[in-house]
Each structure stands twice: as structure tokens, then as C-alpha cells.
Design a protein around this motif. Structure first.
Motif, PDB file in Angstrom:
ATOM      1  N   LEU A  30       0.814  -1.144  -0.023  1.00 49.87           N
ATOM      2  CA  LEU A  30       0.007  -0.057   0.084  1.00 49.87           C
ATOM      3  C   LEU A  30       0.848   1.429  -0.149  1.00 49.87           C
ATOM      4  CD1 LEU A  30      -2.110  -1.003   2.745  1.00 49.87           C
ATOM      5  CD2 LEU A  30      -2.816  -1.243   0.596  1.00 49.87           C
ATOM      6  N   TYR A  40      -3.424   7.158  -4.145  1.00 47.40           N
ATOM      7  CA  TYR A  40      -3.357   5.808  -3.365  1.00 47.40           C
ATOM      8  C   TYR A  40      -3.093   4.704  -4.028  1.00 47.40           C
ATOM      9  CZ  TYR A  40      -4.659   8.484   0.923  1.00 47.40           C
ATOM     10  OH  TYR A  40      -4.592   9.363   2.008  1.00 47.40           O
ATOM     11  N   ILE A  42      -2.516   0.558  -4.416  1.00 45.69           N
ATOM     12  CA  ILE A  42      -2.597  -0.914  -3.691  1.00 45.69           C
ATOM     13  C   ILE A  42      -2.253  -1.945  -4.704  1.00 45.69           C
ATOM     14  CG2 ILE A  42      -4.250  -2.565  -2.670  1.00 45.69           C
ATOM     15  CD1 ILE A  42      -5.267   1.121  -2.800  1.00 45.69           C
ATOM     16  N   HIS A 118      -5.941  -5.683   6.426  1.00 39.46           N
ATOM     17  CA  HIS A 118      -5.180  -4.286   6.445  1.00 39.46           C
ATOM     18  C   HIS A 118      -5.905  -2.994   7.150  1.00 39.46           C
ATOM     19  CE1 HIS A 118      -2.134  -6.059   4.160  1.00 39.46           C
ATOM     20  NE2 HIS A 118      -2.783  -6.601   3.557  1.00 39.46           N
ATOM     21  N   ILE A 132      -4.979   5.974   4.591  1.00 37.09           N
ATOM     22  CA  ILE A 132      -5.021   4.776   3.828  1.00 37.09           C
ATOM     23  C   ILE A 132      -6.185   4.068   4.446  1.00 37.09           C
ATOM     24  CG2 ILE A 132      -3.743   2.575   3.893  1.00 37.09           C
ATOM     25  CD1 ILE A 132      -1.198   4.396   3.701  1.00 37.09           C
ATOM     26  N   LEU A 136      -9.000   2.186   2.166  1.00 36.02           N
ATOM     27  CA  LEU A 136      -9.149   0.703   2.167  1.00 36.02           C
ATOM     28  C   LEU A 136     -10.745   0.292   2.495  1.00 36.02           C
ATOM     29  CD1 LEU A 136      -5.952  -0.518   3.956  1.00 36.02           C
ATOM     30  CD2 LEU A 136      -6.624  -0.927   1.684  1.00 36.02           C
TER      31      LEU A 136
END
Length: 164
Positions: A30, A40, A42, A118, A132, A136
């Protein structure tokens, strides 16, 4: 392993069989936005069985990245130069792979379990992971249409170095 939750894609290399199991769907890394990379990012590792004609099978692992803005107004599927989930496939096979992501992967228990793990890890670590964590959490509710409408782009070489 729940074989009822398996999906297949026919490619010129053979039949790719994807299974809803945490062994086969992993979040590898990440990355929060940076000056030269405002999204962001991933990284996903997807394992699958490649059934080849006149052979039993091979187990393969390939990768792709989801790059998203914090408000999810921008979503891009990025493919690395090496070991890409989309690599060496025809246009129809690439479309089928993208459909796999939108119609199956984001709905699997393995995907949800990995995301929740996560999210919990980020929440436990410290306050600097709030961005983050929020991204997510939004990925838990990403729609098939979001994935279907996302462009697929080659991962820029300098972005690929973030993997290491």
C-alpha cells in the motif's frame, strides 16, 4: 477451498482458474500519495491455476495495482511490466480479466478478508494511516461499475520501483 467460488478465463495459454481463497488473493503493498504520485496505490497478487492442454496444471502468480484518489473520483488499474495479470493477453482476454476483477474478485470473501485485515492493522499502528484506512474502507464497497469503467494503464517505470 470452495470450488463453487472459482472462476475461469480461457486464454491462448490455457484455462486460468481463479479460486476464492486467501492463499490466492493477497495485498502486497500500500502506498500513500506522494508529490510525484498523487494517488493511493494498492498492489494485488493474484494466484491461479493455469490448466494447459496435455499437462496437468501450473500455479501462477501475477500482479496489478489499483490507483485511487482519496475521494474515489479517479480509479486506474495499473499493470506492471513484469508478472502482470493482464500481460501477454489478447484484447478479448484482457477484457475478460477486467470483468473477472469487477464481477468476481471484489466480491470474494478472500478480498474482503484481506482488506479487513489491512484496515485493522492500519487502525492499530498509528494516526498517520487515517487516509490509507479510509481508502481501504472505501475499497470494501467498490462497485463493479467502478472497476469496469477504470482504464488500464502500464505502470510507469519509476512507479514500479516503489514495489521494492
Amino acid at each position: 477451498m470452495n470450488t463453487v467460488d472459482a472462476k475461469m478465463i480461457k486464454t491462448h495459454y490455457g484455462l486460468e482458474v481463479y479460486v476464492d481463497d486467501v492463499e490466492h488473493i493477497n495485498f502486497k503493498s500500500l502506498h500513500a500519495p506522494k508529490v510525484n504520485q498523487p494517488l493511493y496505490r494498492i498492489e494485488f497478487e493474484i494466484g491461479y491455476f493455469l490448466l494447459k492442454e496435455h499437462r496437468y496444471y501450473e500455479y501462477e502468480k501475477n500482479y496489478f495495482w489499483l490507483a485511487v484518489s482519496e475521494d474515489f473520483s479517479k480509479l486506474i488499474i495499473q499493470e506492471p511490466d513484469m508478472e502482470s495479470l493482464f500481460g501477454a493477453k489478447s484484447e478479448d482476454e484482457r477484457k475478460a480479466t477486467k470483468a473477472l476483477l469487477s464481477q468476481w474478485l471484489i466480491h470474494t470473501e478472500a478480498y474482503k478478508k484481506q482488506l479487513n485485515q489491512h484496515i485493522n492493522d492500519c487502525k492499530k499502528s498509528n494516526e498517520t494511516n487515517k487516509g490509507i484506512t479510509a481508502v481501504l474502507e472505501k475499497l470494501l464497497n467498490i462497485s463493479a461499475a467502478d472497476i469496469e469503467q477504470a482504464p488500464i494503464e502500464k505502470l510507469a517505470h519509476d512507479q514500479f520501483n516503489l514495489k521494492k
